[in-house]
Write a protein that holds these residues in place. Structure first.
Motif, PDB file in Angstrom:
ATOM      1  N   ARG A 143     -21.399 -11.081  40.351  1.00 57.61           N
ATOM      2  CA  ARG A 143     -22.837 -11.083  40.053  1.00 57.61           C
ATOM      3  C   ARG A 143     -23.151 -12.161  39.024  1.00 57.61           C
ATOM      4  O   ARG A 143     -22.308 -12.525  38.211  1.00 57.61           O
ATOM      5  CB  ARG A 143     -23.277  -9.728  39.522  1.00 57.61           C
TER       6      ARG A 143
ATOM      7  N   THR B  60     -24.383  -2.193  28.308  1.00 54.53           N
ATOM      8  CA  THR B  60     -25.157  -1.056  28.791  1.00 54.53           C
ATOM      9  C   THR B  60     -25.756  -0.219  27.668  1.00 54.53           C
ATOM     10  O   THR B  60     -26.517   0.710  27.938  1.00 54.53           O
ATOM     11  CB  THR B  60     -24.279  -0.143  29.668  1.00 54.53           C
TER      12      THR B  60
ATOM     13  N   GLY C 174     -28.407  -4.071  29.198  1.00 54.72           N
ATOM     14  CA  GLY C 174     -28.375  -4.273  30.642  1.00 54.72           C
ATOM     15  C   GLY C 174     -27.938  -5.671  31.051  1.00 54.72           C
ATOM     16  O   GLY C 174     -27.692  -5.925  32.229  1.00 54.72           O
ATOM     17  N   GLU C 175     -27.826  -6.573  30.088  1.00 51.91           N
ATOM     18  CA  GLU C 175     -27.455  -7.962  30.388  1.00 51.91           C
ATOM     19  C   GLU C 175     -25.961  -8.077  30.688  1.00 51.91           C
ATOM     20  O   GLU C 175     -25.130  -7.446  30.037  1.00 51.91           O
ATOM     21  CB  GLU C 175     -27.803  -8.845  29.186  1.00 51.91           C
ATOM     22  N   GLN C 176     -25.646  -8.908  31.685  1.00 54.30           N
ATOM     23  CA  GLN C 176     -24.261  -9.234  31.996  1.00 54.30           C
ATOM     24  C   GLN C 176     -23.968 -10.624  31.455  1.00 54.30           C
ATOM     25  O   GLN C 176     -24.745 -11.545  31.667  1.00 54.30           O
ATOM     26  CB  GLN C 176     -23.992  -9.166  33.501  1.00 54.30           C
TER      27      GLN C 176
ATOM     28  N   GLY D 263     -17.995  -6.181  33.442  1.00 54.93           N
ATOM     29  CA  GLY D 263     -18.999  -6.682  34.369  1.00 54.93           C
ATOM     30  C   GLY D 263     -18.430  -6.947  35.741  1.00 54.93           C
ATOM     31  O   GLY D 263     -17.226  -6.864  35.964  1.00 54.93           O
TER      32      GLY D 263
ATOM     33  N   ALA E 160     -24.298 -14.041  35.729  1.00 57.46           N
ATOM     34  CA  ALA E 160     -24.135 -13.682  34.328  1.00 57.46           C
ATOM     35  C   ALA E 160     -24.540 -14.863  33.452  1.00 57.46           C
ATOM     36  O   ALA E 160     -24.383 -16.017  33.850  1.00 57.46           O
ATOM     37  CB  ALA E 160     -22.684 -13.305  34.041  1.00 57.46           C
TER      38      ALA E 160
ATOM     39  N   TRP F 267     -18.747  -9.139  30.959  1.00 56.96           N
ATOM     40  CA  TRP F 267     -19.088  -7.880  30.318  1.00 56.96           C
ATOM     41  C   TRP F 267     -20.554  -7.535  30.529  1.00 56.96           C
ATOM     42  O   TRP F 267     -21.405  -8.413  30.485  1.00 56.96           O
ATOM     43  CB  TRP F 267     -18.808  -7.981  28.815  1.00 56.96           C
ATOM     44  N   LYS F 268     -20.831  -6.261  30.735  1.00 55.77           N
ATOM     45  CA  LYS F 268     -22.209  -5.789  30.869  1.00 55.77           C
ATOM     46  C   LYS F 268     -22.521  -4.893  29.666  1.00 55.77           C
ATOM     47  O   LYS F 268     -21.824  -3.902  29.430  1.00 55.77           O
ATOM     48  CB  LYS F 268     -22.401  -5.017  32.169  1.00 55.77           C
TER      49      LYS F 268
ATOM     50  N   GLY G 194     -20.225  -1.165  26.109  1.00 50.04           N
ATOM     51  CA  GLY G 194     -20.699  -1.321  27.479  1.00 50.04           C
ATOM     52  C   GLY G 194     -19.583  -1.103  28.469  1.00 50.04           C
ATOM     53  O   GLY G 194     -18.775  -0.198  28.309  1.00 50.04           O
TER      54      GLY G 194
END
Length: 161
Positions: free
Chosen positions: A47, A135, A75-77, A43, A49, A132-133, A40
């Motif tokens: 935002r 992706t 897509g989760e952070q 992040g 998380a 971390w995101k 990914g």
């Protein structure tokens, strides 16, 4: 002659400015300002998380991450709150298994300090975090790549669906 001299100076300065980037890229083989990560991307700390606590420790001759298995959504952070509750230095490196195995071999060749968004090195009784995101879907891992620690069991898996 003046134009040629200026051009040579500019070219020399441009080359010398890029040399640290090439040297850094060789440090881990793929890191730098525009680094791509299989698991990914870094992040955004501003935002929201999901908080995931991860402890690093030693017990009965083994080295462990608790928990050792995690599930994430694409897509989760996530904010990994890392705590070294052990007596030894440990690290958390998020990547694919193949990337971590290659990185572990490089570490055996010499001491490497980490300053990567997907990794943290922690002294005993210290804490830190990584935002971390995720992706990409897939199977990833986190591991301690200090020589001998992975071999003593210090790995964890992340499944991203």
């Amino acid at each position: 002659m003046q134009i040629f001299s200026s051009t040579v100076i500019v070219a020399t300065l441009a080359m010398s400015a890029t040399m640290p980037a090439f040297a850094d890229a060789g440090h881990h083989g793929h890191h730098g300002a525009a680094a791509k990560f299989a698991a990914g991307e870094p992040g955004d700390p501003k935002r929201p998380a999901r908080i995931v606590n991860v402890a690093m420790t030693e017990s009965d001759g083994k080295m462990l991450f608790v928990p050792s298995k995690l599930d994430m959504r694409k897509g989760e952070q996530v904010k990994f709150v890392l705590r070294n509750s052990g007596e030894l230095e440990h690290e958390f490196v998020l990547a694919t298994t193949d990337e971590n195995l290659a990185h572990a071999e490089a570490m055996k060749a010499g001491a490497m300090k980490h300053d990567d968004p997907n990794a943290k090195l922690l002294d005993p009784k210290k804490a830190s975090d990584i935002v971390w995101k995720f992706t990409k879907a897939g199977e990833f891992e986190y591991a301690c790549l200090i020589p001998g620690h992975r071999e003593a069991g210090m790995t964890g898996t992340i499944t991203v669906k």
